[in-house]
Design an enzyme around this catalytic site. Structure first.
Site, short mmCIF file in Angstrom:
data_model
loop_
_atom_site.label_atom_id
_atom_site.label_comp_id
_atom_site.label_asym_id
_atom_site.label_seq_id
_atom_site.Cartn_x
_atom_site.Cartn_y
_atom_site.Cartn_z
N SER A 280 0.83 -1.19 0.00
CA SER A 280 0.00 0.00 0.00
C SER A 280 0.88 1.26 0.00
CB SER A 280 -0.97 -0.06 1.19
OG SER A 280 -2.05 0.80 1.02
N ASP B 211 -8.48 -6.82 -4.89
CA ASP B 211 -8.27 -5.70 -3.98
C ASP B 211 -9.35 -4.65 -4.20
OD1 ASP B 211 -7.30 -3.64 -2.41
OD2 ASP B 211 -5.29 -3.65 -3.29
N HIS C 40 -7.03 -6.56 -0.13
CA HIS C 40 -5.92 -5.59 -0.04
C HIS C 40 -4.86 -6.06 0.93
CE1 HIS C 40 -3.93 -1.75 -0.41
NE2 HIS C 40 -3.97 -1.58 0.89
#
Length: 287
Positions: free
Chosen positions: A95, A229, A260
């Site tokens: 991320s 995701d 995710h």
């Protein structure tokens, strides 16, 4: 005593090379989110470093004490700088952690075997990190005003820090990030997430000359696309890949249960990918 499994090599079989993985978490999270992957990698005989970025996880600083993206990323930068001469690590960013590993690769290209982006912000050489990741993502989700659900933008307590911190809300966390993860991992996340700053207005994040071909651009970069995701949709992941020619691409199985938080929802699949990436780059390094 280990046996040779009948391959005739006795105890002279060469051991698998040991790799060093440095695992970097995303926004509002901490090193704790890697607990499954870190355990599996260590069990397989590899070294793992999973630092808490400043103000995250168990790091003692508060969000209003972390004044810049450089300071936020300092635990990672210090860990990479401290690698012994000749040792190169596989940096893995998840991320928003992709920006931190990109910065580390720019600063220490000789200490990096590969940079792996797991559904991560992947900046492009010649563009600022803020423009290539955050700005583009805001445009991408512009047609989805409810995307962030109950995520809150908080008041900036320190006027010397650009930007405002955010904290993921329970609905956003459950529906966008952990929708396929075990419920106990969602419970863990809701008890441990902390406010974090994107540092969108930070001078380092806005510097178009920060990432160079000689530094970050010289690193072997691999992007792991997470098909299911909902936090950073696969379509946007591929947009970032398209901006960086030469980046290698791996993909999690569509419908395979990876959200995710792939390190929690599908740790076995992610660890297998990381080991394969490390083995390939290790072979290439020996060529």
């Amino acid at each position: 005593m280990e046996t040779n499994g009948g391959n005739g090599r006795g105890n002279h079989e060469e051991p698998h090379p040991q790799h060093h993985f440095v695992l970097v978490h995303g926004m509002c999270h901490g090193a704790w989110c890697w607990y499954k992957a870190a355990t599996a990698l260590r069990r397989a005989g590899h070294r793992v470093t999973a630092p808490d970025m400043a103000g995250c996880g168990a790091h003692p600083a508060r969000v209003d004490e972390v004044r810049s993206f450089e300071e936020y990323s300092r635990p990672l930068l210090d860990a990479v700088a401290a690698l012994p001469p000749g040792e190169r690590a596989v940096l893995v960013g998840h991320s928003h952690g992709g920006c931190s590993v990109a910065l580390a690769a720019e600063r220490f290209p000789d200490k990096v075997a590969a940079v792996v982006f797991v559904a991560a912000s992947m900046p492009a050489v010649g563009r600022s990190m803020a423009a290539a990741t955050t700005d583009e993502f805001i445009k991408f989700i512009g047609a989805k005003p409810d995307f962030f659900l109950d995520t809150k933008v908080l008041h900036q307590e320190n006027p010397n820090i650009p930007g405002r911190p955010v904290i993921f809300g329970p609905k956003f966390t459950a529906q966008r990030l952990y929708q396929l993860s075990p419920p106990e991992d969602l419970t863990l996340a809701l008890s441990l997430i902390r406010p974090a700053n994107r540092f969108d207005e930070d001078a380092l994040m806005k510097d178009e000359k920060l990432l160079t071909e000689a530094g970050y651009g010289s690193a072997r970069r691999v992007f792991v696309v997470v098909e299911d995701d909902l936090g950073i949709p696969a379509e946007f992941q591929r947009r970032m890949i398209a901006q960086s020619p030469g980046v290698e691409v791996e993909t999690t199985t569509a419908g395979g249960g990876a959200d995710h938080m792939a390190m929690l929802s599908r740790p076995e699949e992610l660890v297998d990918l990381l080991l394969r990436i490390a083995a390939i780059h290790g072979e290439r390094d020996d060529m």
